[in-house]
Design a protein around this motif. Structure first.
Motif, mmCIF file in Angstrom:
data_model
loop_
_atom_site.group_PDB
_atom_site.id
_atom_site.type_symbol
_atom_site.label_atom_id
_atom_site.label_comp_id
_atom_site.label_asym_id
_atom_site.label_seq_id
_atom_site.Cartn_x
_atom_site.Cartn_y
_atom_site.Cartn_z
ATOM 1 N N MET A 1 0.835 -1.190 0.000
ATOM 2 C CA MET A 1 0.000 0.000 0.000
ATOM 3 C C MET A 1 0.873 1.245 0.000
ATOM 4 N N MET A 2 0.369 2.300 -0.652
ATOM 5 C CA MET A 2 1.093 3.558 -0.687
ATOM 6 C C MET A 2 0.100 4.686 -0.465
ATOM 7 N N LEU A 3 0.555 5.786 0.101
ATOM 8 C CA LEU A 3 -0.302 6.950 0.220
ATOM 9 C C LEU A 3 0.540 8.192 0.015
ATOM 10 N N ASP A 37 -6.619 14.199 2.651
ATOM 11 C CA ASP A 37 -5.522 14.434 1.710
ATOM 12 C C ASP A 37 -4.664 13.188 1.521
ATOM 13 N N GLU A 38 -5.303 12.040 1.484
ATOM 14 C CA GLU A 38 -4.610 10.776 1.266
ATOM 15 C C GLU A 38 -5.201 10.060 0.057
ATOM 16 N N PHE A 39 -4.394 9.208 -0.539
ATOM 17 C CA PHE A 39 -4.836 8.394 -1.674
ATOM 18 C C PHE A 39 -4.116 7.057 -1.565
ATOM 19 N N HIS A 40 -4.864 6.013 -1.266
ATOM 20 C CA HIS A 40 -4.277 4.704 -1.008
ATOM 21 C C HIS A 40 -4.276 3.855 -2.281
ATOM 22 N N LEU A 41 -3.106 3.320 -2.597
ATOM 23 C CA LEU A 41 -2.945 2.460 -3.763
ATOM 24 C C LEU A 41 -2.647 1.033 -3.320
ATOM 25 N N MET A 68 -5.144 -11.723 -2.655
ATOM 26 C CA MET A 68 -5.529 -10.401 -3.139
ATOM 27 C C MET A 68 -6.816 -9.922 -2.477
ATOM 28 N N ASN A 69 -7.798 -10.806 -2.366
ATOM 29 C CA ASN A 69 -9.054 -10.434 -1.722
ATOM 30 C C ASN A 69 -8.848 -10.072 -0.257
ATOM 31 N N ASN A 70 -7.980 -10.810 0.423
ATOM 32 C CA ASN A 70 -7.692 -10.496 1.822
ATOM 33 C C ASN A 70 -7.050 -9.120 1.957
ATOM 34 N N ILE A 71 -6.122 -8.817 1.059
ATOM 35 C CA ILE A 71 -5.461 -7.509 1.093
ATOM 36 C C ILE A 71 -6.462 -6.394 0.824
ATOM 37 N N VAL A 80 -6.527 0.582 -7.526
ATOM 38 C CA VAL A 80 -5.719 -0.628 -7.648
ATOM 39 C C VAL A 80 -4.898 -0.559 -8.929
ATOM 40 N N ILE A 81 -3.603 -0.834 -8.804
ATOM 41 C CA ILE A 81 -2.709 -0.884 -9.957
ATOM 42 C C ILE A 81 -2.386 -2.344 -10.237
#
Length: 217
Positions: A1-3, A37-41, A68-71, A80-81
């Motif tokens: 995950m990234m933000l 002001d966050e954006f989670h990838l 993947m479903n658990n994440i 999602v990328i």
């Protein structure tokens, strides 16, 4: 995950007050930071679905989907990328292609056509370069901001190509397995246009096989 960190996002949102308004390049909702002001990838790469269909590949695919479903259940991302396409849930997503997306029985163009039919797919074909998935997506401030029509960041996607031409002869040459110079030239030109319109913006880039230039850095 990234933000995108709050501090950077707030600084960029303030700086964007001087930028001109933007008309969306997409016929769907633009991507925005949330009210914090966050954006989670969530990023999934090299999934290798469909291998050994009569053996261990079936179990591998089931396990990959479960993880993947658990994440996605736990992280609840905004976007999602996918380094290889996969249609799941109702989450917004975008993909970039690599060396497994062109084979004798798999057309890169047909794959993109199928993705384009999905209402939450943001995958694009925005350039005249080699490959398909060379494009960018602007990321905008939250609607709570006084100026919410100028982006605070850019998400870049590059097609690293590779694989075999669709239904080509067995002795045909494989597709170049890298980000080619014409793709780089397209990026440089597009980045200049964006900088002239909005000023310098931070970016994230997504690619399946990194450019060979990375080896010298």
């Amino acid at each position: 995950m990234m933000l995108l960190p709050n501090l950077i996002a707030r600084f960029l949102a303030t700086a964007s007050l001087l930028a001109p308004k933007l008309t969306s390049r997409l016929a769907k909702p633009v991507l925005r930071l949330d009210c914090n002001d966050e954006f989670h990838l969530a990023i999934f790469s090299d999934l290798h679905y469909g291998e050994e269909e009569d053996g261990w590949g079936i179990t591998q695919d089931v396990n990959s989907t479960r993880v993947m479903n658990n994440i996605l259940d736990y992280e609840v991302p905004d976007f999602v990328i996918l380094m290889r396409p996969l249609v799941e849930r109702g989450l917004k997503w975008a993909s970039t292609y690599g060396n497994h997306d062109s084979q004798y029985n798999l057309s890169r163009h047909a794959l993109f056509d199928e993705e384009s039919k999905n209402s939450v797919s943001y995958t694009q074909h925005a350039s005249k370069t080699l490959g398909i998935t060379n494009y960018y997506l602007p990321l905008y401030p939250s609607l709570s901001r006084s100026d919410c029509e100028s982006p605070v960041a850019i998400l870049w996607f590059f097609d690293s190509q590779g694989g075999a031409p669709f239904q080509a002869d067995a002795d045909s040459e494989e597709i170049p397995d890298w980000v080619t110079p014409d793709i780089v030239s397209w990026f440089v030109a597009e980045r200049k246009v964006l900088a002239e319109k909005w000023g310098p913006l931070p970016s994230l880039a997504f690619v399946h096989i990194p450019p060979t230039a990375f080896l010298t850095v």
